[in-house]
Each structure stands twice: as C-alpha cells, then as structure tokens.
Design an enzyme around this catalytic site. Structure first.
Site, short mmCIF file in Angstrom:
data_model
loop_
_atom_site.label_atom_id
_atom_site.label_comp_id
_atom_site.label_asym_id
_atom_site.label_seq_id
_atom_site.Cartn_x
_atom_site.Cartn_y
_atom_site.Cartn_z
N LYS A 123 13.52 0.80 -0.21
CA LYS A 123 13.52 0.98 -1.67
C LYS A 123 14.61 1.98 -2.09
O LYS A 123 15.17 2.70 -1.24
CB LYS A 123 12.12 1.44 -2.11
CG LYS A 123 11.04 0.37 -1.87
CD LYS A 123 9.68 0.94 -2.25
CE LYS A 123 8.57 -0.08 -2.20
NZ LYS A 123 7.26 0.53 -2.55
N TYR A 183 6.68 -8.00 -7.91
CA TYR A 183 5.45 -7.22 -8.12
C TYR A 183 4.49 -7.85 -9.13
O TYR A 183 3.71 -7.13 -9.75
CB TYR A 183 5.83 -5.79 -8.51
CG TYR A 183 6.32 -4.98 -7.32
CD1 TYR A 183 5.51 -4.79 -6.20
CD2 TYR A 183 7.58 -4.39 -7.31
CE1 TYR A 183 5.93 -4.05 -5.10
CE2 TYR A 183 8.03 -3.64 -6.21
CZ TYR A 183 7.19 -3.48 -5.11
OH TYR A 183 7.63 -2.74 -4.03
N ASN A 239 7.59 5.57 -1.93
CA ASN A 239 7.17 5.50 -0.53
C ASN A 239 8.15 4.74 0.34
O ASN A 239 7.79 4.19 1.37
CB ASN A 239 5.75 4.95 -0.43
CG ASN A 239 5.61 3.59 -1.09
OD1 ASN A 239 6.60 2.97 -1.46
ND2 ASN A 239 4.39 3.12 -1.21
N HIS A 265 9.15 -1.33 1.53
CA HIS A 265 8.23 -2.43 1.22
C HIS A 265 8.17 -3.38 2.38
O HIS A 265 9.19 -3.63 3.03
CB HIS A 265 8.71 -3.20 -0.02
CG HIS A 265 7.97 -4.50 -0.20
ND1 HIS A 265 6.74 -4.57 -0.80
CD2 HIS A 265 8.25 -5.76 0.24
CE1 HIS A 265 6.31 -5.83 -0.75
NE2 HIS A 265 7.21 -6.57 -0.12
N GLU A 304 8.28 -13.78 -1.12
CA GLU A 304 9.21 -12.66 -1.32
C GLU A 304 10.59 -12.98 -0.74
O GLU A 304 11.61 -12.63 -1.33
CB GLU A 304 8.61 -11.38 -0.72
CG GLU A 304 7.40 -10.91 -1.51
CD GLU A 304 6.57 -9.85 -0.79
OE1 GLU A 304 6.95 -9.41 0.32
OE2 GLU A 304 5.52 -9.45 -1.34
P1 IDP Z 1 2.27 -1.59 -0.43
O1 IDP Z 1 3.71 -1.30 -0.83
O2 IDP Z 1 1.81 -0.69 0.67
O3 IDP Z 1 2.03 -3.05 -0.15
P2 IDP Z 1 0.88 -2.01 -2.95
O4 IDP Z 1 -0.54 -1.64 -3.21
O5 IDP Z 1 1.23 -3.46 -2.83
O6 IDP Z 1 1.36 -1.19 -1.67
O7 IDP Z 1 1.74 -1.36 -4.13
C1 IDP Z 1 3.06 -1.71 -4.33
C2 IDP Z 1 3.86 -0.47 -4.65
O8 IDP Z 1 3.45 0.05 -5.92
C3 IDP Z 1 3.64 0.70 -3.68
O9 IDP Z 1 4.42 0.61 -2.52
C4 IDP Z 1 4.03 1.89 -4.54
O10 IDP Z 1 5.45 2.00 -4.65
C5 IDP Z 1 3.47 1.48 -5.89
N1 IDP Z 1 2.08 1.96 -6.08
C6 IDP Z 1 0.96 1.46 -5.52
N2 IDP Z 1 -0.13 2.12 -5.93
C7 IDP Z 1 0.30 3.06 -6.79
C8 IDP Z 1 -0.35 4.06 -7.57
O11 IDP Z 1 -1.58 4.21 -7.55
N3 IDP Z 1 0.46 4.85 -8.33
C9 IDP Z 1 1.81 4.70 -8.37
N4 IDP Z 1 2.47 3.77 -7.65
C10 IDP Z 1 1.72 2.96 -6.87
MG MG Z 2 2.03 -4.74 -1.40
#
Ligand code: IDP
Ligand code: MG
Length: 152
Positions: free
Chosen positions: A10, A50, A113, A116, A127
């Site tokens: 990212k 997303y 984080n 992805h 994707e």
């Molecule tokens: P993942 O990336 O581990 O699959 P997902 O739940 O699919 O996690 O969420 C997609 C992305 O959305 C996350 O990687 C993060 O960047 C963001 N995200 C997920 N949950 C939160 C939240 O509670 N607050 C802010 N950003 C979030």
């Molecule tokens: Mg995800």
C-alpha cells in the site's frame, strides 16, 4: 494446490521504502511472482477493490489512503499461497499480528497497515482482474524451487 493471489504494497509501504524488504519475504518463501507493477490506484480501482467495505465508517478514509500514492501490485503463484501469504502479512490490526509478520514488523496502525492480500480464491480472482490483464501475467517460467521439487 497451486493458487494465485493478489498482493499490494500500500502507499505507506511504498513511501516508507519497504518495497524491496516486503518482496524479499515472498521470494524467500519460494512463491513465484507472475505479475508486478507500480501504479497509483484510481477511484475506480479503489471502489472495486474495497466494495465489501462500502458504508463502513472507515470506508472514506480507506479510499483516500489507497489512492494517495503508488502501490506495488503483485500476483503470486504457489501452493496455498492465499492463506500462507495472509499469514506472512499478519493480522489487520498490527497489535494482533504475530511476531515476524510484515504487519508486526512495519505497520503502526490498522488504517495504515502496509500491505493487502486476497482472503479467498474468489477475492483473488476478482482482485487480480481489477489490476491486471491476463496478458500481463507471466507464469510460463520455472522457479528454482519448482525445478528442485520436480527433480525428485
Ligand atoms: P485486511 O486488509 O486484513 O483483509 P479488511 O478487514 O479487509 O482487512 O480491511 C481492509 C482494509 O481497511 C484494512 O487493511 C485497513 O487498511 C482498513 N481497515 C480495516 N478495518 C479498519 C478500521 O476499523 N479502521 C480503519 N481502517 C480499517
Ligand atoms: Mg480484506
């Protein structure tokens, strides 16, 4: 069983110069890179990528974040690569990520984080198609690991 997955470093990972270190982890594990490019996601990429999070409180920030700079988009191929690469990435919330994972080592917040990875064969297929044309993928070559395995 050999699978394909979509991985993206990212914008925070690219801006923090972590590209080489992250790709190295997947190469070290022996996965085959069959697609690789740097691009700034458009709104269309971001919304398709997303769509499952649309309507959640963090969705607008997530879209802004993923379109805020270049990502390194990758397609990896290998046995169980979908689940294993998720394991290598670590949990979404860095504080829950296992030691040694990419998110444990580098991520600072669940919003930012670093990486992805597809979470199922269906999302991987979906994707990959958002970011790559089939002809951009190059799987017709043999990794060292594949040649070693086919020796025995
Ligand atoms: P993942 O990336 O581990 O699959 P997902 O739940 O699919 O996690 O969420 C997609 C992305 O959305 C996350 O990687 C993060 O960047 C963001 N995200 C997920 N949950 C939160 C939240 O509670 N607050 C802010 N950003 C979030
Ligand atoms: Mg995800």
């Amino acid at each position: 069983m050999s699978e394909r997955t979509f991985i993206a470093i990212k914008p925070d990972g690219v801006k923090r110069n972590l590209v080489g270190r992250i790709i190295t982890k997947f190469e070290d594990k022996g996965y085959k890179i069959i697609g690789l490019k740097l691009l700034i996601p458009t709104m269309e990429h971001a919304e398709k990528h997303y769509f499952e999070h649309k309507g959640k409180p963090f969705y607008p920030r997530l879209i802004k974040y993923i379109t805020s700079g270049p990502i390194v988009a990758m397609v990896l191929e290998g046995d169980n690569v979908i689940a294993e690469s998720r394991r290598l990435m670590g949990a979404t919330k860095p504080e829950e990520a296992e030691a040694g994972t990419i998110r444990f080592e580098y991520a600072i917040a669940k919003e930012y984080n670093i990486i992805h990875g597809s979470d199922s064969p269906e999302s991987a297929e979906r994707e990959i198609a958002i970011y790559f044309k089939e002809e951009e993928l190059c799987s017709d070559w043999t990794t060292m690991l594949e040649s070693i395995m086919s020796d025995g």
